[in-house]
Design a protein around this motif. Sequence first.
Motif, short mmCIF file in Angstrom:
data_model
loop_
_atom_site.label_atom_id
_atom_site.label_comp_id
_atom_site.label_asym_id
_atom_site.label_seq_id
_atom_site.Cartn_x
_atom_site.Cartn_y
_atom_site.Cartn_z
N GLU A 180 0.86 -1.19 0.00
CA GLU A 180 0.00 0.00 0.00
C GLU A 180 0.89 1.24 0.00
O GLU A 180 1.78 1.37 0.83
N THR A 181 0.64 2.12 -0.95
CA THR A 181 1.48 3.32 -1.05
C THR A 181 0.88 4.50 -0.30
O THR A 181 1.56 5.45 0.01
N GLN A 182 -0.44 4.43 -0.05
CA GLN A 182 -1.07 5.48 0.74
C GLN A 182 -1.84 4.81 1.86
O GLN A 182 -1.93 3.60 1.93
N GLU A 183 -2.42 5.62 2.71
CA GLU A 183 -3.20 5.11 3.83
C GLU A 183 -4.38 4.29 3.30
O GLU A 183 -5.27 4.82 2.64
N ALA A 184 -4.35 2.98 3.55
CA ALA A 184 -5.42 2.12 3.02
C ALA A 184 -5.37 0.78 3.73
O ALA A 184 -4.34 0.38 4.26
N ASP A 185 -6.50 0.09 3.76
CA ASP A 185 -6.50 -1.28 4.25
C ASP A 185 -7.37 -2.13 3.32
O ASP A 185 -7.80 -1.66 2.26
N ALA A 186 -7.60 -3.37 3.71
CA ALA A 186 -8.30 -4.31 2.82
C ALA A 186 -9.70 -3.83 2.42
O ALA A 186 -10.23 -4.23 1.39
N ARG A 187 -10.29 -2.98 3.26
CA ARG A 187 -11.65 -2.51 2.97
C ARG A 187 -11.70 -1.14 2.30
O ARG A 187 -12.75 -0.53 2.19
N THR A 188 -10.55 -0.66 1.89
CA THR A 188 -10.53 0.61 1.15
C THR A 188 -10.94 0.31 -0.29
O THR A 188 -10.29 -0.50 -0.97
N PRO A 189 -12.02 0.92 -0.78
CA PRO A 189 -12.44 0.65 -2.17
C PRO A 189 -11.39 1.15 -3.16
O PRO A 189 -10.59 2.04 -2.85
N TYR A 190 -11.42 0.57 -4.33
CA TYR A 190 -10.59 1.04 -5.43
C TYR A 190 -10.85 2.53 -5.64
O TYR A 190 -12.00 2.97 -5.66
#
Length: 175
Positions: free
Chosen positions: A4-14
């Motif tokens: 992940e290059t920015q703040e995100a997790d598995a539930r971050t939508p495309y």
Amino acid sequence: MPVETQEADARTPYQLPFPKDAQEEIVIPKAIPEDERIWVPQAENIAFRPLCLNRSQGYWMNLLRVRKSGVLSRHRHPQAVHGYVIKGRWHYLEHDWMAEEGGYVFEAPGETHTLVVPEDVDEMITLFQVNGVMLYVDPWGKTQGFEDVFTKIDMCRAHYEKVGLGADFVDQFIR
Ligand SMILES: [Fe+2]
């Protein structure tokens, strides 16, 4: 694991738009319709319900409904067919197996068959993906007619116009 290059997790939508040339999805909440007019009559006791009429790749997804004593005429498939039996059961005169409710079938290119519903089945409904063309043939393989995604679209247009849904009702299923 993807990085992940920015703040995100598995539930971050495309986060990006879909390709600008991508077609729209088709979402049909009730594939088995409550409105009888959506079923397109095809022959005596046989009707189909379009789901995706794919003119850009030359195939169609539909529910086939056959009621008592219906026979889907003998035809050849130059391309593969996939089927999932939702209700009832049926068989082909050319095979000794029975397609039962909940069952899946793959029909290989080169197949010629005649679909019949047993006497004790009031109604069968099967999801079919049919690719390319169906060639209606006599018992010795001589072609007598055909169906493809374009004849399916034409049948839908004529029927929906006739029953008051409007010829353009079919447009929602075309990709
Ligand atoms: Fe078939």
